[in-house]
Design a protein around this motif. Structure first.
Motif, short mmCIF file in Angstrom:
data_model
loop_
_atom_site.label_atom_id
_atom_site.label_comp_id
_atom_site.label_asym_id
_atom_site.label_seq_id
_atom_site.Cartn_x
_atom_site.Cartn_y
_atom_site.Cartn_z
N ASN B 29 0.60 -1.34 -0.10
CA ASN B 29 0.03 -0.05 -0.06
C ASN B 29 0.90 1.44 -0.13
OD1 ASN B 29 -2.56 -0.94 -0.02
ND2 ASN B 29 -2.14 -1.98 1.97
N LYS B 30 2.12 1.04 -0.18
CA LYS B 30 2.99 2.38 -0.37
C LYS B 30 2.53 3.22 -1.24
CE LYS B 30 8.12 2.95 0.18
NZ LYS B 30 9.22 2.41 -0.07
N LEU B 31 2.33 4.57 -1.02
CA LEU B 31 1.85 5.53 -1.84
C LEU B 31 2.75 5.53 -3.15
CD1 LEU B 31 1.23 8.31 0.48
CD2 LEU B 31 -0.48 7.03 -0.46
N PRO B 32 2.16 5.88 -4.37
CA PRO B 32 3.18 6.13 -5.51
C PRO B 32 3.98 7.21 -5.44
CG PRO B 32 0.61 5.97 -6.22
CD PRO B 32 0.62 5.92 -4.67
N HIS B 34 4.65 9.83 -7.25
CA HIS B 34 3.84 11.06 -7.60
C HIS B 34 2.84 11.68 -6.36
CE1 HIS B 34 0.64 8.48 -9.11
NE2 HIS B 34 -0.05 9.37 -8.78
N THR B 35 2.27 10.79 -5.89
CA THR B 35 1.45 11.14 -4.82
C THR B 35 2.47 11.50 -3.31
OG1 THR B 35 0.08 9.36 -5.54
CG2 THR B 35 -0.53 10.26 -3.36
N TRP B 38 3.53 15.04 -4.32
CA TRP B 38 2.27 16.11 -4.20
C TRP B 38 1.93 16.03 -2.63
CZ3 TRP B 38 0.10 19.62 -6.81
CH2 TRP B 38 -0.11 19.19 -8.31
N LEU B 42 2.41 19.69 -0.66
CA LEU B 42 1.29 20.29 -0.02
C LEU B 42 1.50 20.71 1.44
CD1 LEU B 42 -1.80 21.01 0.43
CD2 LEU B 42 -2.25 18.55 1.03
#
Lengths: 175, 209
Positions: B29-32, B34-35, B38, B42
């Motif tokens: 479930n590691k975030l991609p 690019h996410t 972002w 943020l």
């Protein structure tokens, strides 16, 4: 639509997820209520922004907080099921909803643009300064886009929840 | 043959157990990338926003108000002309939401400001902060019409020279409070959110403001 309703039923059957959604709704609602009026306070975020809250901003806050709290609950549900989640549109929705009012009329953009103009003057033309004006005069369109992105994220995650029983890793039967 | 099937079953069981383990789930479930980028952007943006959440500045003040001149209805004024009066010099852009709130808030207190003798000079930023908008008089008439007839209010347009002196970063809205001796004591970006500072300054209690 049916997929979304079914996903809501599946997730909110559990009291733990109901509590999670309620808590995250309260948290995100406070975040939005204190952030969206910052366009009127020169970028100040927090309790100082609350007196500048209008009915329109309050409605946007409730709508976006409700969507994010549902998406958060869906994401937790999917992670616990060992499923992949859709995050890109959620991140886009949050950025669009929160960063817009903060950037409008605050010193963040002028300071950033001045810094870039000082280092690479060729990069910053007169049109770069128009960005703040654009954000300030298109607030409703930005909120609408942010909300649409959150709706997309909601729908994507609802689809994954509905697909979960078929995609989950089931224990193998012993031969 | 049986042994091979047993071995296969054991391998499958082991794989399923491994999948259920947390580290594997975390990896899955590691975030991609690019996410994550972002998210990081943020966070940095919010941190910058918090750090620079207002133009408000007290450090390094008071200083002598820089010399500059502006023209209103064909008549030229210099900052030095307002000596012996408390002055609020306010640059705004006519598209700016905080400026709209500010003119409304100041209109509600115009009698008090007039009684205190505060001179308010409102100038539209040179180039209107880089974005088109109504003319300054139309803007004032739309949101706080009575201000254009208030004696202690002067409304006009900033020159490029004045913009470069007082607002080189081109903030959409910024105001300066200058006392009777020509000393600039306070700078902020949103009058509506710092009304108490303006009122204290106007009433002569700038130290408390």
């Amino acid at each position: 639509m049916e997929i979304c309703l079914q996903a809501l039923k599946t997730v909110f059957r559990s009291r733990r997820y109901q509590a999670l959604a309620a808590a995250s709704f309260a948290l995100f609602l406070m975040l939005y209520l204190m952030t969206l009026p910052s366009a009127f306070t020169g970028g100040r975020v927090g309790f100082i922004a609350l007196p500048f809250l209008t009915m329109e901003l309050a409605v946007w806050s409730v709508v976006m907080a409700a969507l994010i709290s549902i998406i958060t609950t869906f994401v937790v549900f999917l992670v616990r099921q060992g499923m992949a989640v859709s995050k890109a549109s959620t991140v886009g929705g949050v950025i669009g909803g929160v960063v817009g009012p903060v950037l409008c009329c605050s010193p963040v953009l002028p300071v950033t643009l001045s810094f870039i103009a000082g280092v690479y003057p060729a990069l910053i033309g007169p049109s770069a300064w128009a960005l703040q004006g654009f954000i300030a005069t298109h607030q409703t369109e930005l909120f609408t886009t942010a909300t649409l992105l959150l709706v997309v994220a909601f729908w994507q995650n609802a689809r994954r929840i509905e697909a979960a029983p078929n995609c989950a890793v089931l224990p193998q039967a012993d031969n | 043959m049986r042994t091979r099937q047993k071995v296969k079953a054991i391998i499958l069981k082991t794989e399923n157990r491994a999948l259920a383990k947390k580290p594997m789930l975390r990896k899955h479930n590691k975030l991609p990338r690019h996410t994550r980028s972002w998210g990081l952007a943020l966070l940095i943006g919010v941190a910058c926003g918090m750090a620079l959440s207002s133009v408000s500045a007290q450090g390094g003040l008071p200083i002598k108000a820089p010399a500059a001149s502006f023209t209103i209805e064909g008549k030229e004024y210099r900052i030095a002309d307002f000596k012996e009066r408390r002055l609020m010099l306010w640059f705004l852009s006519t598209w700016c939401s905080s400026c709209i709130q500010a003119v409304k808030a100041l209109e509600a207190r115009k009698s008090k400001l007039e009684a205190y003798g505060l001179q308010v000079v409102v100038l539209k930023n040179h180039g209107n902060g880089g974005y088109p908008g109504p003319e300054i008089h139309d803007f004032i008439n739309q949101y706080a019409a009575s201000l254009s007839k208030t004696p202690n209010w002067m409304i006009g347009n900033a020159t490029a020279e004045m913009g470069n002196t007082y607002n080189p970063r081109r903030y959409p809205g910024i105001y300066f409070l200058t006392d009777e001796t020509g000393m600039l004591g306070s700078v902020d970006g949103a009058p509506a959110a710092s009304l108490d500072v303006i009122m204290n300054f106007a009433s002569g209690n700038a130290a408390q403001g």
